[in-house]
Design a protein around this motif. Structure first.
Motif, PDB file in Angstrom:
ATOM      1  N   TYR A   9      -3.563  33.333  27.302  1.00  0.00           N
ATOM      2  CA  TYR A   9      -2.951  32.954  26.022  1.00  0.00           C
ATOM      3  C   TYR A   9      -3.555  31.654  25.501  1.00  0.00           C
ATOM      4  CZ  TYR A   9       0.778  32.045  22.652  1.00  0.00           C
ATOM      5  OH  TYR A   9       1.481  31.800  21.514  1.00  0.00           O
ATOM      6  N   TYR A  10      -3.663  30.652  26.367  1.00  0.00           N
ATOM      7  CA  TYR A  10      -4.203  29.364  25.924  1.00  0.00           C
ATOM      8  C   TYR A  10      -5.694  29.439  25.622  1.00  0.00           C
ATOM      9  CZ  TYR A  10       0.243  27.175  27.033  1.00  0.00           C
ATOM     10  OH  TYR A  10       1.556  26.835  27.048  1.00  0.00           O
ATOM     11  N   ILE A  11      -6.439  30.211  26.405  1.00  0.00           N
ATOM     12  CA  ILE A  11      -7.875  30.342  26.143  1.00  0.00           C
ATOM     13  C   ILE A  11      -8.098  30.925  24.754  1.00  0.00           C
ATOM     14  CG2 ILE A  11      -9.945  31.659  26.767  1.00  0.00           C
ATOM     15  CD1 ILE A  11      -9.032  31.258  29.732  1.00  0.00           C
ATOM     16  N   TRP A  12      -7.411  32.019  24.423  1.00  0.00           N
ATOM     17  CA  TRP A  12      -7.597  32.643  23.114  1.00  0.00           C
ATOM     18  C   TRP A  12      -7.078  31.750  21.998  1.00  0.00           C
ATOM     19  CZ3 TRP A  12     -11.362  35.376  23.839  1.00  0.00           C
ATOM     20  CH2 TRP A  12     -11.474  36.293  24.886  1.00  0.00           C
ATOM     21  N   SER A  13      -6.034  30.967  22.275  1.00  0.00           N
ATOM     22  CA  SER A  13      -5.525  30.034  21.259  1.00  0.00           C
ATOM     23  C   SER A  13      -6.572  28.974  20.928  1.00  0.00           C
ATOM     24  CB  SER A  13      -4.251  29.357  21.750  1.00  0.00           C
ATOM     25  OG  SER A  13      -3.225  30.302  21.930  1.00  0.00           O
ATOM     26  N   TYR A  14      -7.271  28.497  21.950  1.00  0.00           N
ATOM     27  CA  TYR A  14      -8.327  27.514  21.703  1.00  0.00           C
ATOM     28  C   TYR A  14      -9.514  28.133  20.969  1.00  0.00           C
ATOM     29  CZ  TYR A  14      -5.965  23.843  24.264  1.00  0.00           C
ATOM     30  OH  TYR A  14      -5.056  22.895  24.655  1.00  0.00           O
ATOM     31  N   VAL A  15      -9.766  29.422  21.166  1.00  0.00           N
ATOM     32  CA  VAL A  15     -10.828  30.092  20.416  1.00  0.00           C
ATOM     33  C   VAL A  15     -10.474  30.107  18.922  1.00  0.00           C
ATOM     34  CG1 VAL A  15     -12.023  32.297  20.021  1.00  0.00           C
ATOM     35  CG2 VAL A  15     -11.664  31.456  22.358  1.00  0.00           C
ATOM     36  N   VAL A  16      -9.199  30.341  18.600  1.00  0.00           N
ATOM     37  CA  VAL A  16      -8.763  30.294  17.198  1.00  0.00           C
ATOM     38  C   VAL A  16      -9.029  28.900  16.622  1.00  0.00           C
ATOM     39  CG1 VAL A  16      -6.773  30.426  15.642  1.00  0.00           C
ATOM     40  CG2 VAL A  16      -7.042  32.126  17.458  1.00  0.00           C
ATOM     41  N   LEU A  17      -8.663  27.857  17.373  1.00  0.00           N
ATOM     42  CA  LEU A  17      -8.885  26.490  16.897  1.00  0.00           C
ATOM     43  C   LEU A  17     -10.374  26.159  16.777  1.00  0.00           C
ATOM     44  CD1 LEU A  17      -6.143  24.407  18.761  1.00  0.00           C
ATOM     45  CD2 LEU A  17      -6.194  25.118  16.358  1.00  0.00           C
ATOM     46  N   LEU A  18     -11.172  26.602  17.738  1.00  0.00           N
ATOM     47  CA  LEU A  18     -12.615  26.349  17.672  1.00  0.00           C
ATOM     48  C   LEU A  18     -13.245  27.053  16.473  1.00  0.00           C
ATOM     49  CD1 LEU A  18     -13.630  26.526  21.436  1.00  0.00           C
ATOM     50  CD2 LEU A  18     -13.713  24.526  19.938  1.00  0.00           C
ATOM     51  N   ALA A  19     -12.786  28.269  16.187  1.00  0.00           N
ATOM     52  CA  ALA A  19     -13.309  28.986  15.018  1.00  0.00           C
ATOM     53  C   ALA A  19     -12.950  28.236  13.741  1.00  0.00           C
ATOM     54  CB  ALA A  19     -12.751  30.411  14.987  1.00  0.00           C
ATOM     55  N   LEU A  20     -11.720  27.740  13.654  1.00  0.00           N
ATOM     56  CA  LEU A  20     -11.304  26.968  12.483  1.00  0.00           C
ATOM     57  C   LEU A  20     -12.120  25.684  12.364  1.00  0.00           C
ATOM     58  CD1 LEU A  20      -9.505  26.333  10.070  1.00  0.00           C
ATOM     59  CD2 LEU A  20      -7.732  25.569  11.673  1.00  0.00           C
ATOM     60  N   ALA A  21     -12.372  25.009  13.482  1.00  0.00           N
ATOM     61  CA  ALA A  21     -13.178  23.785  13.460  1.00  0.00           C
ATOM     62  C   ALA A  21     -14.600  24.090  12.994  1.00  0.00           C
ATOM     63  CB  ALA A  21     -13.197  23.135  14.847  1.00  0.00           C
ATOM     64  N   LEU A  22     -15.195  25.141  13.524  1.00  0.00           N
ATOM     65  CA  LEU A  22     -16.548  25.527  13.109  1.00  0.00           C
ATOM     66  C   LEU A  22     -16.573  25.889  11.628  1.00  0.00           C
ATOM     67  CD1 LEU A  22     -19.488  26.107  13.890  1.00  0.00           C
ATOM     68  CD2 LEU A  22     -18.765  28.442  14.412  1.00  0.00           C
ATOM     69  N   GLY A  23     -15.580  26.648  11.188  1.00  0.00           N
ATOM     70  CA  GLY A  23     -15.500  27.003   9.782  1.00  0.00           C
ATOM     71  C   GLY A  23     -15.363  25.786   8.884  1.00  0.00           C
ATOM     72  N   SER A  24     -14.635  24.777   9.356  1.00  0.00           N
ATOM     73  CA  SER A  24     -14.462  23.550   8.576  1.00  0.00           C
ATOM     74  C   SER A  24     -15.783  22.791   8.460  1.00  0.00           C
ATOM     75  CB  SER A  24     -13.390  22.666   9.215  1.00  0.00           C
ATOM     76  OG  SER A  24     -12.147  23.340   9.204  1.00  0.00           O
ATOM     77  N   PHE A  25     -16.544  22.745   9.556  1.00  0.00           N
ATOM     78  CA  PHE A  25     -17.856  22.087   9.508  1.00  0.00           C
ATOM     79  C   PHE A  25     -18.821  22.815   8.575  1.00  0.00           C
ATOM     80  CE2 PHE A  25     -17.078  19.813  13.626  1.00  0.00           C
ATOM     81  CZ  PHE A  25     -17.332  18.553  13.128  1.00  0.00           C
ATOM     82  N   LEU A  26     -18.765  24.130   8.590  1.00  0.00           N
ATOM     83  CA  LEU A  26     -19.729  24.923   7.825  1.00  0.00           C
ATOM     84  C   LEU A  26     -19.287  25.211   6.395  1.00  0.00           C
ATOM     85  CD1 LEU A  26     -20.764  27.490  10.583  1.00  0.00           C
ATOM     86  CD2 LEU A  26     -21.939  25.388   9.886  1.00  0.00           C
ATOM     87  N   ALA A  27     -18.083  24.821   6.016  1.00  0.00           N
ATOM     88  CA  ALA A  27     -17.541  25.167   4.693  1.00  0.00           C
ATOM     89  C   ALA A  27     -18.403  24.629   3.563  1.00  0.00           C
ATOM     90  CB  ALA A  27     -16.107  24.652   4.561  1.00  0.00           C
TER      91      ALA A  27
END
Length: 138
Positions: A114-132
């Motif tokens: 559960y926590y691993i996949w939750s961090y993947v969601v956050l990492l995707a959001l962080a990457l998306g924010s950098f690339l926006a």
């Protein structure tokens, strides 16, 4: 009474950092998603039944709502990171289902996934924010 574990405090720290990044560098989809993810985190802490064993149906409901949001965003926005986040959220939902179908599953295994996949969601959001800033408008 709301009980927050040490792991949840780390998650809150990561969530706050990623949400600040989304507000600072992200576009509209990143900012909206940061708000929804933060609200779902707060809702999960509120409905958590103090770490009791067994399926936590209220948290599953919050995760379903977040999953629906992410899938809709992934289908309507031109952001690849949303597909990654939606996929990770679907894996969180499948982790809930697996635990519900197999109550003998070790609680620690459930929370680890559960926590691993939750961090993947956050990492995707962080990457998306950098690339926006480099995103081509649709």
């Amino acid at each position: 009474m709301i009980h927050v574990t040490l792991v949840e405090w780390y998650g809150l720290g990561a969530l706050l950092l990623v949400c600040m990044l989304a507000v600072w560098r992200g576009g509209v989809p990143e900012r909206r998603t940061a708000i929804v993810v933060a609200l779902c985190w707060v809702a999960s802490v509120i409905v958590d039944n103090d770490g009791s064993r067994g399926v936590q149906w209220a948290i599953l409901s919050v995760d379903v709502l977040l999953g629906v949001w992410l899938v809709i965003q992934a289908l309507t926005c031109n952001r690849f990171w949303l597909m990654v986040a939606a996929g990770a959220q679907i894996l969180i939902l499948l982790t809930h289902v697996g635990f519900a179908l197999t109550p003998d599953m070790m609680q620690e295994g459930f929370f680890s996934a559960y926590y691993i996949w939750s961090y993947v969601v956050l990492l995707a959001l962080a990457l998306g924010s950098f690339l926006a800033r480099y995103q081509v408008p649709s």
